[in-house]
Scaffold this motif. Structure first.
Motif, PDB file in Angstrom:
ATOM      1  N   SER A  50      -2.655   1.766  14.534  1.00 43.34           N
ATOM      2  CA  SER A  50      -3.104   0.389  14.319  1.00 43.34           C
ATOM      3  C   SER A  50      -3.378  -0.310  15.643  1.00 43.34           C
ATOM      4  O   SER A  50      -4.368  -1.034  15.786  1.00 43.34           O
ATOM      5  N   THR A  58      -5.844  -0.216   9.926  1.00 37.74           N
ATOM      6  CA  THR A  58      -6.032  -1.676   9.957  1.00 37.74           C
ATOM      7  C   THR A  58      -7.519  -1.992   9.959  1.00 37.74           C
ATOM      8  O   THR A  58      -8.267  -1.509  10.818  1.00 37.74           O
ATOM      9  N   HIS A  63      -4.907  -8.428  15.281  1.00 37.44           N
ATOM     10  CA  HIS A  63      -3.860  -8.016  14.347  1.00 37.44           C
ATOM     11  C   HIS A  63      -2.568  -7.735  15.097  1.00 37.44           C
ATOM     12  O   HIS A  63      -2.585  -7.280  16.250  1.00 37.44           O
ATOM     13  N   ASN A  97      -2.523  -4.461   7.302  1.00 37.87           N
ATOM     14  CA  ASN A  97      -3.466  -5.582   7.293  1.00 37.87           C
ATOM     15  C   ASN A  97      -2.756  -6.926   7.191  1.00 37.87           C
ATOM     16  O   ASN A  97      -3.396  -7.974   7.223  1.00 37.87           O
TER      17      ASN A  97
END
Length: 329
Positions: A50, A58, A63, A97
């Motif tokens: 990620s 993701t 993020h 997410n």
């Protein structure tokens, strides 16, 4: 507090990704029934993916990764949780997410959280994290398939990693003889200190990919790497043996044959720790806090939030050993 520290992964103009610890606001978090002040998290391979911009993990950036979080409820809109409750959140969409445990605050649905078992501190829970939970689920699934200590040697692949190292310790605690497989030859003494009875090299497990069957060797296995190594393990299981599969660092595909299944009656058992019903997760956490409790300090590396970018590079390079717990105070 309206602002807090978090690791933020952002996409740059040239399509690359950068990681930096920065200030975020509570208003940046998604809606959820629980606002949790994160005390500890842990670093997993999925977090590193990620943090590298992997769209399979993701979809949207910027993020904050972190698929694990242990902390204290600071606001709750449901009766099941009160302010001050210590809770564990692992899996579901956390850190994928939904902003995850690499921030000092998360906001999540109540259906993702369990109250901390009395037998584990928040730090101990995050030393386990998703990796420890997955290892326990693998061992539990093998035992449900009928595997017992007297059956013979149990192989663990990727044994220096998070799942593998916990699996070695847990199997040894339960009375199994354990063979630990690794590509890190310099970690043999470390693996023996965890309880491994034999050390197997990665090269040894890669031999015979072209053959439909290999010599019977393992009573059972926990496989954390996937790829052709997984199928070589399947081909090396003793009659009626089982392998619990939970990882993919060596690849998602392998050259398969039905022969081990129809000539030796072996079992390939898939293990998922992300989308399990919460009641199953809670049951396994209880087990890890009681009869399956481990002293994980021999595995532990503790890092502050600011040191995470370096640790992420290390795990991506295949240089991580044991478990990294992240302190967010």
């Amino acid at each position: 507090m309206s602002e807090f520290k978090a690791l933020l992964v952002s996409e740059t103009a040239d399509g690359s990704f950068q990681r930096q610890v920065t200030q975020r606001r509570l208003s940046d978090l998604a809606d959820g029934e629980l606002l949790i002040r994160v005390r500890y998290s842990s670093l997993n391979y999925k977090d590193a993916l990620s943090a590298s911009g992997n769209r399979g993990v993701t979809k949207q950036y910027p993020h904050t990764p972190g698929i694990d979080a242990g902390g204290v409820v600071e606001a709750s809109s449901v009766g099941e949780f009160a302010v001050g409750d210590e809770v564990i959140v692992t899996g579901y969409d956390l850190g994928m997410n939904t902003a995850g445990g690499f921030g000092q605050y998360i906001r999540v649905p109540a259906a993702w959280a369990i109250k901390r078992p009395q037998g584990l501190s928040l730090r101990e829970a995050m030393l386990l994290g998703t990796a420890g939970l997955t290892a326990a689920l693998c061992v539990d699934k093998l035992e449900r398939a009928g595997v017992a200590p007297q059956d013979g040697l149990v192989l663990v692949t990727g044994a220096t990693g998070g799942v593998g190292s916990v699996a070695v310790m847990l199997l040894k605690k339960l009375g199994y003889r354990v063979a630990a497989a690794t590509g890190k030859a310099d970690q043999a003494d470390f693996l023996r200190s965890l309880g491994a009875d034999e050390i197997v090299t990665r090269e040894e497990l890669q031999q015979g990919v072209e053959r439909p069957l290999l010599k019977e060797r393992w009573a059972a296995a926990v496989d954390t790497v996937g790829g052709d190594i997984l199928f070589n393990v399947v081909k090396s299981l003793r009659h009626s043996g089982s392998v619990a599969c939970c990882g993919l660092t060596a690849g998602v595909a392998f050259q398969a044959s039905v022969l081990p299944f129809i000539l030796r009656g072996v079992n390939l058992l898939g293990v998922d720790s992300v989308e399990l019903p919460l009641v199953v997760k809670a049951s396994m956490w209880d087990k890890l806090s009681l009869q399956w409790k481990l002293d994980l300090e021999p595995l532990a590396q503790e890092v502050a939030l600011e040191a995470l970018p370096t640790a992420i590079e290390q795990i991506l390079a295949g240089g991580m050993v044991g478990r990294v717990v992240v302190r967010l105070d």
